[in-house]
Design a protein around this motif. Sequence first.
Motif, PDB file in Angstrom:
ATOM      1  N   VAL A 113       0.887  -1.172   0.000  1.00 43.83           N
ATOM      2  CA  VAL A 113       0.000   0.000   0.000  1.00 43.83           C
ATOM      3  C   VAL A 113       0.915   1.208   0.000  1.00 43.83           C
ATOM      4  CG1 VAL A 113      -1.755   1.306   1.220  1.00 43.83           C
ATOM      5  CG2 VAL A 113      -1.860  -1.188   1.206  1.00 43.83           C
ATOM      6  N   GLY A 114       0.977   1.883  -1.123  1.00 44.92           N
ATOM      7  CA  GLY A 114       1.932   2.961  -1.258  1.00 44.92           C
ATOM      8  C   GLY A 114       3.347   2.408  -1.192  1.00 44.92           C
ATOM      9  N   ASP A 115       4.150   2.960  -0.286  1.00 46.29           N
ATOM     10  CA  ASP A 115       5.526   2.490  -0.114  1.00 46.29           C
ATOM     11  C   ASP A 115       5.648   1.412   0.956  1.00 46.29           C
ATOM     12  OD1 ASP A 115       6.332   4.298  -2.038  1.00 46.29           O
ATOM     13  OD2 ASP A 115       6.698   5.896  -0.554  1.00 46.29           O
ATOM     14  N   GLN A 116       4.551   1.045   1.587  1.00 47.88           N
ATOM     15  CA  GLN A 116       4.580   0.085   2.689  1.00 47.88           C
ATOM     16  C   GLN A 116       4.204  -1.318   2.202  1.00 47.88           C
ATOM     17  OE1 GLN A 116       5.629   0.913   5.830  1.00 47.88           O
ATOM     18  NE2 GLN A 116       6.080   2.920   4.929  1.00 47.88           N
ATOM     19  N   LYS A 117       5.099  -2.262   2.464  1.00 50.04           N
ATOM     20  CA  LYS A 117       4.810  -3.651   2.139  1.00 50.04           C
ATOM     21  C   LYS A 117       3.689  -4.175   3.038  1.00 50.04           C
ATOM     22  CE  LYS A 117       8.021  -4.679  -0.983  1.00 50.04           C
ATOM     23  NZ  LYS A 117       7.733  -5.230  -2.322  1.00 50.04           N
ATOM     24  N   ALA A 162      -7.135   0.550   3.003  1.00 53.07           N
ATOM     25  CA  ALA A 162      -6.762   0.821   4.393  1.00 53.07           C
ATOM     26  C   ALA A 162      -7.532  -0.121   5.297  1.00 53.07           C
ATOM     27  CB  ALA A 162      -7.058   2.274   4.763  1.00 53.07           C
ATOM     28  N   THR A 163      -7.051  -0.267   6.522  1.00 51.26           N
ATOM     29  CA  THR A 163      -7.716  -1.103   7.516  1.00 51.26           C
ATOM     30  C   THR A 163      -8.379  -0.192   8.543  1.00 51.26           C
ATOM     31  OG1 THR A 163      -6.133  -2.907   7.221  1.00 51.26           O
ATOM     32  CG2 THR A 163      -7.407  -2.891   9.259  1.00 51.26           C
ATOM     33  N   VAL A 164      -9.687  -0.402   8.725  1.00 50.71           N
ATOM     34  CA  VAL A 164     -10.434   0.422   9.680  1.00 50.71           C
ATOM     35  C   VAL A 164     -10.927  -0.464  10.820  1.00 50.71           C
ATOM     36  CG1 VAL A 164     -11.123   2.131   7.964  1.00 50.71           C
ATOM     37  CG2 VAL A 164     -12.578   0.141   8.366  1.00 50.71           C
ATOM     38  N   THR A 165     -11.040   0.156  12.016  1.00 50.68           N
ATOM     39  CA  THR A 165     -11.553  -0.543  13.194  1.00 50.68           C
ATOM     40  C   THR A 165     -12.934  -0.004  13.508  1.00 50.68           C
ATOM     41  OG1 THR A 165      -9.306  -0.810  14.070  1.00 50.68           O
ATOM     42  CG2 THR A 165     -11.126  -1.082  15.619  1.00 50.68           C
ATOM     43  N   LEU A 166     -13.923  -0.885  13.545  1.00 46.15           N
ATOM     44  CA  LEU A 166     -15.322  -0.484  13.716  1.00 46.15           C
ATOM     45  C   LEU A 166     -15.693  -0.502  15.206  1.00 46.15           C
ATOM     46  CD1 LEU A 166     -16.826  -2.631  10.802  1.00 46.15           C
ATOM     47  CD2 LEU A 166     -15.854  -0.319  10.708  1.00 46.15           C
ATOM     48  N   GLU A 193     -10.162   1.808  -1.160  1.00 44.59           N
ATOM     49  CA  GLU A 193     -10.426   3.244  -1.072  1.00 44.59           C
ATOM     50  C   GLU A 193     -11.809   3.559  -1.636  1.00 44.59           C
ATOM     51  OE1 GLU A 193      -7.430   6.867  -1.830  1.00 44.59           O
ATOM     52  OE2 GLU A 193      -8.102   5.868  -3.675  1.00 44.59           O
ATOM     53  N   GLY A 194     -12.586   4.407  -0.908  1.00 40.75           N
ATOM     54  CA  GLY A 194     -13.918   4.770  -1.384  1.00 40.75           C
ATOM     55  C   GLY A 194     -14.858   5.138  -0.266  1.00 40.75           C
ATOM     56  N   ASP A 195     -16.144   5.331  -0.610  1.00 42.56           N
ATOM     57  CA  ASP A 195     -17.190   5.738   0.334  1.00 42.56           C
ATOM     58  C   ASP A 195     -18.007   4.524   0.756  1.00 42.56           C
ATOM     59  OD1 ASP A 195     -16.516   8.473   0.172  1.00 42.56           O
ATOM     60  OD2 ASP A 195     -17.654   8.657  -1.710  1.00 42.56           O
ATOM     61  N   TYR A 196     -18.429   4.529   2.059  1.00 44.34           N
ATOM     62  CA  TYR A 196     -19.165   3.386   2.597  1.00 44.34           C
ATOM     63  C   TYR A 196     -20.222   3.869   3.574  1.00 44.34           C
ATOM     64  CZ  TYR A 196     -15.262   0.715   0.706  1.00 44.34           C
ATOM     65  OH  TYR A 196     -14.329   0.193  -0.137  1.00 44.34           O
ATOM     66  N   VAL A 197     -21.160   2.949   3.881  1.00 43.40           N
ATOM     67  CA  VAL A 197     -22.173   3.156   4.917  1.00 43.40           C
ATOM     68  C   VAL A 197     -21.979   2.055   5.951  1.00 43.40           C
ATOM     69  CG1 VAL A 197     -24.626   3.200   5.470  1.00 43.40           C
ATOM     70  CG2 VAL A 197     -23.814   4.199   3.315  1.00 43.40           C
ATOM     71  N   SER A 244      -6.643   5.614   1.031  1.00 48.59           N
ATOM     72  CA  SER A 244      -5.577   4.623   0.893  1.00 48.59           C
ATOM     73  C   SER A 244      -4.420   4.905   1.860  1.00 48.59           C
ATOM     74  CB  SER A 244      -5.044   4.626  -0.544  1.00 48.59           C
ATOM     75  OG  SER A 244      -4.038   3.652  -0.709  1.00 48.59           O
ATOM     76  N   GLY A 245      -4.041   3.866   2.609  1.00 50.95           N
ATOM     77  CA  GLY A 245      -2.921   3.963   3.530  1.00 50.95           C
ATOM     78  C   GLY A 245      -3.240   4.591   4.867  1.00 50.95           C
ATOM     79  N   LEU A 246      -4.476   5.058   5.072  1.00 47.03           N
ATOM     80  CA  LEU A 246      -4.849   5.711   6.322  1.00 47.03           C
ATOM     81  C   LEU A 246      -5.687   4.745   7.169  1.00 47.03           C
ATOM     82  CD1 LEU A 246      -4.890   8.225   8.117  1.00 47.03           C
ATOM     83  CD2 LEU A 246      -6.933   9.002   6.857  1.00 47.03           C
ATOM     84  N   ASP A 247      -5.030   4.031   8.083  1.00 42.09           N
ATOM     85  CA  ASP A 247      -5.724   3.130   8.993  1.00 42.09           C
ATOM     86  C   ASP A 247      -6.265   3.947  10.173  1.00 42.09           C
ATOM     87  OD1 ASP A 247      -4.812   1.176   7.280  1.00 42.09           O
ATOM     88  OD2 ASP A 247      -3.222   0.464   8.627  1.00 42.09           O
ATOM     89  N   ARG A 248      -7.552   3.757  10.519  1.00 41.11           N
ATOM     90  CA  ARG A 248      -8.137   4.550  11.605  1.00 41.11           C
ATOM     91  C   ARG A 248      -9.368   3.874  12.174  1.00 41.11           C
ATOM     92  NH1 ARG A 248     -12.226   8.467   9.709  1.00 41.11           N
ATOM     93  NH2 ARG A 248     -12.762   8.028   7.524  1.00 41.11           N
ATOM     94  N   ASP A 249      -9.895   4.443  13.270  1.00 43.58           N
ATOM     95  CA  ASP A 249     -11.128   3.949  13.893  1.00 43.58           C
ATOM     96  C   ASP A 249     -12.320   4.625  13.236  1.00 43.58           C
ATOM     97  OD1 ASP A 249      -9.517   2.504  15.578  1.00 43.58           O
ATOM     98  OD2 ASP A 249      -9.763   3.864  17.295  1.00 43.58           O
TER      99      ASP A 249
END
Length: 305
Positions: free
Chosen positions: A148-152, A226-230, A270-274, A292-297
Amino acid sequence: MRMRLAATALAMLAAGPPAALAQQDPFQNRLGGALPSPSITTPNLPPSLPPAEPDAQLSLSALLSGPGTALRQGLAWRIYEDRGDGTRPSIVARSTEAEPHFTLAPGAYVATVTYGFASASQRIVMGGQPTTDTLRVAAGALKLAGAVGDQKIPPGQVMFSVFVPVGTNSEGRLVRAGIKTGELLRLPEGTYHVVSTYGESNAIQRADLRVENGKVTEATLNHRAATVTLKLVAAPGAEAFAGTAFSVLTPGGDTIREAIGAFPQVTLAEGDYVLIARHDGQVYTREFKVESGLDRDIEVVAKSG
């Protein structure tokens, strides 16, 4: 008179048969002449067969087509009996050695060697003499990774599938699924379609890659994800409610992923979600965006209305 005749007869018997009768051949042919003496003849035996040809040793090795590099590992050898009558050939020997030796009876055989998904075969006739042969395998290899980007992407979070295109269908025939990062996949020379799946949702990338004889094609497929925490919380930053059922949907209403827990993690393109959260018979929603690349809650606040 009678007594004199009887005495004469007894005297003749005691004296034995007349000389003429004693010399008479008991096997004399009554029609004239003596019977021929039996003769012993040699029986007619079949001509002697040539000696059978002995078993002999077959020695094999394998080379890569093109560079001619000797293959020293990853080989599977099989020797089939070639009956020549159209029946299914039977395996008579196997080996996984780099240069195997087989002891075979005289006859025709088919030797095959498999190197990953590539293979080669050769018909061999054994005639009682040691035989040596080399099979050439047209093969290369794929070595894949994700980023993802420069990160393996860590190896355990991405998997690859390789297909052979058929006509206009890029995923016409599956070669293998579940390929891990850095794994060496040996393939016949050709063009392949690679599908990279990051996580378990919709973070997917595709690429067409060329495999050449004697070469390792290394490729990194770049994901925009990206990985998100719900979380379902009573207030921003508060502790998450356990046992919450989450559903991630596209703006059009298609379900992308479902998960249950206090704070499950989901990898999304990457994109919009509900996001829909269900807890204690209540339903809460919010819209969010994945960059992309922004992991967050991603928090859903449990409030009425």
